[in-house]
Scaffold this active site. Structure first.
Site, PDB file in Angstrom:
ATOM      1  CG  ASN A 225      -0.287  -0.070   2.521  1.00 53.91           C
ATOM      2  OD1 ASN A 225       0.792  -0.654   2.659  1.00 53.91           O
ATOM      3  ND2 ASN A 225      -0.907   0.502   3.537  1.00 53.91           N
TER       4      ASN A 225
ATOM      5  CD  GLU B 161       1.843  -0.891  10.930  1.00 53.97           C
ATOM      6  OE1 GLU B 161       0.679  -1.197  11.291  1.00 53.97           O
ATOM      7  OE2 GLU B 161       2.113  -0.524   9.786  1.00 53.97           O
TER       8      GLU B 161
ATOM      9  CB  CYS C  92      -2.416  -0.161   8.718  1.00 53.42           C
ATOM     10  SG  CYS C  92      -1.006   0.948   8.922  1.00 53.42           S
TER      11      CYS C  92
END
Length: 477
Positions: free
Chosen positions: A148, A245, A279
């Site tokens: 992303n 993460e 996210c």
């Protein structure tokens, strides 16, 4: 556009001669190919990093900082190329690629260069001794990044990792290889010593081989929670240092005393930036009951005004989703939302020109009427899809925000900053913004709790993760 692995300062073909196609998210057309690396390729890259480690870690921190600045300068000279390749590879609007991806890739290197120059040993005096604490390199790092924010997140890891004296093997997503290749071209152009930064392309097989390699000392992973669990499982038996993460299901909490115009704008951005494929996106919108109808009407109007289409056009605000499979996943949640009793108040398949018909397109989708504990309201969807919920009190809003297995980020919108901070401090998450969203200071810790990850990166937290502290105690005569 054919990309290669980068090992020991050279661009090399995969040992197996296996390749995969790279397709454009916005058109579905093939735009290139990349290696499907295996154990041999991974082993070669790790060996190169291991061999380069003694010489690189022996440099003075200021010398390594100089290298980071050289990389930043070279990246800056390729600003427009970065933006173009990122939009081509991810389907995101080029205006976003310029303002976020290209800019941050440069600022990450410059930021950590400055931090490393400022770093000093700590001293702790005793009555009869002096303790000196210094930070040393961990060793060989595996840096695994998602699709992303490809170069943004790769530079976020490479800069502090090599700045602290480690050598690294990078593994970008197989869906977005182009800007990782560009970074290797930059590394090559500035003349970074061979083996300090290496890169292997490929799918999960390459990633698994890298994380389980016994010569890898640390793993920094950004990606999905299920994949993160596999990374942790592979790394933990060898006691590697691990930073994860992972996913998020973040709430945007809107109180009745908010600045309506600014909040609608901010919540829209938080919901749909990068097609909701961030996210940190606020995919659950909680609205105080007294302004629910008014805010929802303004929010829908804002969402429907967003321009979706060709990522290479300056006016485009929403691009394509990353892949056919991901589009199917997001669409499956639209069907699920109806099954769970929700109402689709806007969204669906957009009407686009024929040259984009083969792409992965979905208009921003807003769902109301779902229970706060429904699957659509609690599972990470990672697309242009949000659920909207009412609340009547602070405690109810906090309860809804915490009712998920994720805990990465969130935002609170109110004119009462005392309440904003109070609510923020009661959310089980790693980061909360009040009256803003994604307003980043690179000095602060980045990461989450629960299923959103393990550890923190950013600022001194990155320097701490990518180093090992050594304490030397000097006894006085």
């Amino acid at each position: 556009m054919r990309v290669l692995n980068y090992i020991q300062g050279k661009f090399v073909e995969p040992s197996s001669e296996n390749w995969m196609e790279n397709t454009s998210p916005s058109t579905g057309e093939i735009i290139g190919s990349l290696p499907l690396s295996g154990d041999v390729d991974v082993g070669s890259a790790v060996d190169a990093a291991r061999n380069a480690l003694p010489g690189w870690s022996a440099l003075e921190p200021s010398e390594r900082a100089d290298w980071l600045d050289r990389i930043a300068d070279c990246l800056e000279s390729k600003h427009e190329e970065i933006a173009y390749l990122e939009s081509l590879d991810t389907g995101k609007p080029i205006a976003l690629s310029r303002s976020v991806d290209a800019n941050r890739s440069v600022s990450n290197f410059r930021f950590f260069s400055g931090m490393i120059r400022e770093q000093e040993d700590e001293m702790f005096e005793m009555s009869d001794a002096t303790n000196i604490v210094s930070l040393r390199a961990v060793g060989v790092g595996a840096l695994i990044t998602p699709w992303n924010l490809p170069l943004y997140l790769l530079s976020w890891k490479v800069a502090p990792a090599i700045g602290m004296g480690n050598t690294v093997v990078c593994k970008p997503s197989e869906l977005t290889p182009l800007t990782a290749d560009l970074l290797m071209r930059v590394v090559d152009e500035v003349g970074l010593p061979p083996g300090v930064v290496n890169l292997i392309h490929g799918n999960g097989i390459a990633g698994s081989s890298l994380t389980s390699n016994p010569e890898v000392d640390l793993v920094s992973f950004t990606g999905g929670t299920s994949t993160g669990a596999k990374v942790a499982s592979a790394a933990s038996p060898q006691f590697k240092k691990v930073s994860l993460e992972l996913g998020g299901k973040n709430a945007s909490i809107v109180f009745s005393d908010c600045d309506l115009e600014k909040t609608v704008e901010g919540v829209t951005r938080a919901a749909f930036l990068n097609q909701g494929q961030v996210c940190l996106c606020g995919s659950r919108i909680l609205i105080e009951d007294s302004i629910y109808e008014k805010f929802l009407s303004l929010f829908i109007e804002s969402v429907e005004s967003m321009k979706i289409g060709n990522p290479m056009l300056e006016e485009t605000q929403l691009g394509a989703l990353i892949s056919k499979d991901h589009l199917k996943k997001v669409e499956s949640y639209v069907s699920l939302a109806l099954e769970e009793g929700g109402e689709i108040v806007t969204g669906g398949i957009p009407c686009l020109p024929k040259d984009l018909a083969g792409g992965n397109w979905m208009a921003p989708t807003v769902v109301t009427g779902l229970a706060a504990d429904s699957r659509c309201s609690t599972e990470e969807i990672f697309g242009p899809f949000v659920t909207v919920h009412r609340f009547n009190s602070e405690s109810e809003a906090v309860g809804i925000a915490n009712n998920t297995r994720y805990g990465l980020a969130g935002s609170v919108w109110t004119s009462d900053l005392d309440r904003g901070r109070r609510v923020a401090e009661n959310i089980q998450t790693g980061m909360v913004w009040v009256n803003t969203w994604l307003h980043r200071d690179l000095r602060v810790p980045f990461g989450g709790v629960k299923d959103s990850g393990v550890g923190r990166e950013g600022g001194r937290w990155s320097l701490g993760f990518f180093s090992e502290p050594l304490n030397v105690c000097l006894k006085h005569n």
